[in-house]
Design an enzyme around this catalytic site. Structure first.
Site, PDB file in Angstrom:
ATOM      1  CE1 TYR A 150     -14.241   4.598 -15.754  1.00 48.71           C
ATOM      2  CE2 TYR A 150     -16.428   4.652 -15.118  1.00 48.71           C
ATOM      3  CZ  TYR A 150     -15.262   4.622 -14.732  1.00 48.71           C
ATOM      4  OH  TYR A 150     -14.882   4.502 -13.502  1.00 48.71           O
ATOM      5  CE  LYS A 154     -13.070   1.566 -14.226  1.00 48.98           C
ATOM      6  NZ  LYS A 154     -11.969   1.301 -13.322  1.00 48.98           N
TER       7      LYS A 154
HETATM    8  N1  LIG Z   1     -13.793   8.655  -8.483  1.00 52.58           N
HETATM    9  C1  LIG Z   1     -14.917   8.272  -8.651  1.00 52.58           C
HETATM   10  O1  LIG Z   1     -16.341   8.712  -8.337  1.00 52.58           O
HETATM   11  C2  LIG Z   1     -14.987   6.668  -9.030  1.00 52.58           C
HETATM   12  C3  LIG Z   1     -16.354   6.068  -9.261  1.00 52.58           C
HETATM   13  C4  LIG Z   1     -16.500   4.714  -9.765  1.00 52.58           C
HETATM   14  C5  LIG Z   1     -14.920   4.122  -9.902  1.00 52.58           C
HETATM   15  N2  LIG Z   1     -13.996   4.820  -9.777  1.00 52.58           N
HETATM   16  C6  LIG Z   1     -12.637   4.204 -10.260  1.00 52.58           C
HETATM   17  O2  LIG Z   1     -11.781   4.333  -9.014  1.00 52.58           O
HETATM   18  C7  LIG Z   1     -10.250   4.283  -9.639  1.00 52.58           C
HETATM   19  C8  LIG Z   1      -9.722   5.447  -8.737  1.00 52.58           C
HETATM   20  O3  LIG Z   1     -10.314   6.583  -9.313  1.00 52.58           O
HETATM   21  P1  LIG Z   1      -9.759   8.046  -8.942  1.00 52.58           P
HETATM   22  O4  LIG Z   1     -11.124   9.083  -8.651  1.00 52.58           O
HETATM   23  O5  LIG Z   1      -9.030   7.954  -7.662  1.00 52.58           O
HETATM   24  O6  LIG Z   1      -8.995   8.731 -10.187  1.00 52.58           O
HETATM   25  P2  LIG Z   1      -7.522   9.492 -10.376  1.00 52.58           P
HETATM   26  O7  LIG Z   1      -7.747  10.084 -11.498  1.00 52.58           O
HETATM   27  O8  LIG Z   1      -7.428  10.413  -9.145  1.00 52.58           O
HETATM   28  O9  LIG Z   1      -6.508   8.524  -9.923  1.00 52.58           O
HETATM   29  C9  LIG Z   1      -6.239   7.400 -10.981  1.00 52.58           C
HETATM   30  C10 LIG Z   1      -4.869   7.183 -10.878  1.00 52.58           C
HETATM   31  O10 LIG Z   1      -4.357   6.167 -11.958  1.00 52.58           O
HETATM   32  C11 LIG Z   1      -3.147   6.895 -12.551  1.00 52.58           C
HETATM   33  N3  LIG Z   1      -2.948   6.509 -14.102  1.00 52.58           N
HETATM   34  C12 LIG Z   1      -4.031   6.501 -14.798  1.00 52.58           C
HETATM   35  N4  LIG Z   1      -3.753   6.227 -15.872  1.00 52.58           N
HETATM   36  C13 LIG Z   1      -2.286   5.516 -15.983  1.00 52.58           C
HETATM   37  C14 LIG Z   1      -1.634   4.553 -16.554  1.00 52.58           C
HETATM   38  N5  LIG Z   1      -1.852   4.619 -18.041  1.00 52.58           N
HETATM   39  N6  LIG Z   1      -0.332   4.307 -15.989  1.00 52.58           N
HETATM   40  C15 LIG Z   1      -0.119   4.815 -14.865  1.00 52.58           C
HETATM   41  N7  LIG Z   1      -0.782   5.210 -13.893  1.00 52.58           N
HETATM   42  C16 LIG Z   1      -1.975   5.702 -14.416  1.00 52.58           C
HETATM   43  C17 LIG Z   1      -3.317   8.477 -12.426  1.00 52.58           C
HETATM   44  O11 LIG Z   1      -2.147   9.097 -12.724  1.00 52.58           O
HETATM   45  C18 LIG Z   1      -4.008   8.564 -11.088  1.00 52.58           C
HETATM   46  O12 LIG Z   1      -3.088   8.756 -10.149  1.00 52.58           O
HETATM   47  C19 LIG Z   1     -10.646   4.262 -11.102  1.00 52.58           C
HETATM   48  O13 LIG Z   1     -10.558   3.261 -11.610  1.00 52.58           O
HETATM   49  C20 LIG Z   1     -12.068   4.828 -11.356  1.00 52.58           C
HETATM   50  O14 LIG Z   1     -12.417   4.369 -12.559  1.00 52.58           O
HETATM   51  C21 LIG Z   1     -13.686   6.020  -9.508  1.00 52.58           C
END
Ligand SMILES: NC(=O)c1ccc[n+]([C@@H]2O[C@H](COP(=O)([O-])OP(=O)(O)OC[C@H]3O[C@@H](n4cnc5c(N)ncnc54)[C@H](O)[C@@H]3O)[C@@H](O)[C@H]2O)c1
Length: 314
Positions: A150, A154
């Site tokens: 992961y 990134k």
């Molecule tokens: N939540 C955290 O703590 C955190 C920390 C660091 C980074 N991030 C990054 O922030 C971003 C958002 O995270 P989040 O927590 O909102 O996650 P989440 O899973 O709630 O949202 C991700 C969204 O992307 C969509 N998605 C995933 N794969 C897809 C695909 N192949 N095609 C179309 N849509 C797709 C999902 O349906 C979902 O709605 C991500 O890139 C994640 O890596 C999150």
């Protein structure tokens, strides 16, 4: 919306056409509301349509080139790329699958942005790109040494962004989030929703290791604030964002007990490979841009609990 510093008539965002990938997700949903509040026109692309039918959604799998081509339409002012495989454990089980979305699809989205003259890209990165640096504060200046697929995907995407800024002059910013929590995470399997589910069902939680590992937990509205700031200030390069204060997993559990009133018993199990013993963030660059986190852990957790708390029968 409060806490995100989005204002109606925001000169940096009003009338701007912004594509939000993953805009139906946890952070995306909150960001879309803030962008709309600021007067932007938002297009979401996601597996799921955005719940507000007034928001245009390109629904499909971003691993499908056709979905990407439809989503990155001409005339966009920018893209906020949030869609990703977000689970570290899933990335360890299926590194190839994670690569296809987090790197390949990201590379193609960037290329489409270049071809279609989309000038600005914000990318959801993570502080996990730096790997284990002990309790040294993690800043933008540390080298990238991710410990999991992961984190590696990134980091790879960040390198692509850097190249598109270097060669094509695109304004790209990788906002490196800490552990994000807040309303809208009922579908998530991260530790805060696990705690909330345990509290709601009189259950307990498992902790990997002894619970003394330090993490920076940041509220989703503070993350949205940082994304809007990165947009408005035209920030390029990486930007470390968190609450700026680290908490042990044991302290997090204690806060969850206080907020929910539930005992939440803990079972300690062996630590997983790739787990960082400490995450301590240096958010001074974000601070210099004007970023000010609004939530502490207790006020923030109190915004999550209502979505999990059992409904009282009158
Ligand atoms: N939540 C955290 O703590 C955190 C920390 C660091 C980074 N991030 C990054 O922030 C971003 C958002 O995270 P989040 O927590 O909102 O996650 P989440 O899973 O709630 O949202 C991700 C969204 O992307 C969509 N998605 C995933 N794969 C897809 C695909 N192949 N095609 C179309 N849509 C797709 C999902 O349906 C979902 O709605 C991500 O890139 C994640 O890596 C999150």
């Amino acid at each position: 919306m409060t806490g995100t510093t989005a204002q109606r008539g925001d000169p940096g965002l009003e009338g701007k056409r912004v594509l939000v990938t993953g805009g139906a997700g946890f952070i995306g949903g909150r960001l879309v509301t803030a962008l709309l509040d600021a007067g932007a026109e938002v297009i979401v692309t996601d597996h799921h349509p955005h719940p507000d039918p007034a928001v245009k959604s390109v629904v499909g799998d971003l691993c499908d080139p056709e979905v990407r081509r439809t989503a990155v339409s001409a005339g966009l002012d920018g893209m906020v790329h949030l869609a990703a495989v977000t689970s570290v454990l899933r990335s360890i089980e299926d590194p190839g699958g994670v690569y296809r979305l987090n790197v390949e699809a990201t590379a193609d989205l960037l290329e489409l942005c270049r071809e279609r003259e989309v000038p600005r890209v914000l990318f959801a990165s993570t502080n996990a790109v730096t790997g284990d640096v002990g309790d040294t504060p993690i800043s933008e200046r540390l080298p990238l040494r991710p410990l999991t697929p992961y984190g590696a995907t990134k980091a790879a995407a960040e390198m692509l962004l850097s190249a598109y800024t270097g060669v094509y002059g695109m304004q790209t910013c990788a906002v490196r989030f800490a552990n994000v929590y807040g309303p809208g995470m009922r579908h998530k399997d991260s530790f805060v929703p696990r705690l909330m589910r345990a509290a709601a069902s009189d259950g307990g939680v498992q902790v990997y290791g002894d619970g003394t590992q330090l993490r920076d937990y940041v509220h989703v509205d503070d993350i949205v604030q940082s994304l809007l700031l990165a947009w408005r200030t035209g920030r390029t390069g990486p930007l470390v964002v968190g609450s700026g204060s680290s908490t042990s997993v044991n302290e997090l559990i204690e806060t969850a007990r206080t907020v929910t009133g539930a005992p939440i018993p803990v079972e300690y199990t062996p630590a997983k490979a790739g787990e960082m013993p400490a995450v301590v963030l240096d958010i001074s660059e974000a601070h210099a841009l004007g970023y000010r986190p609004h939530h502490d852990l207790r006020s923030g957790m109190a915004t999550v609990w209502p979505e999990f708390a059992p409904v009282e029968v009158a």
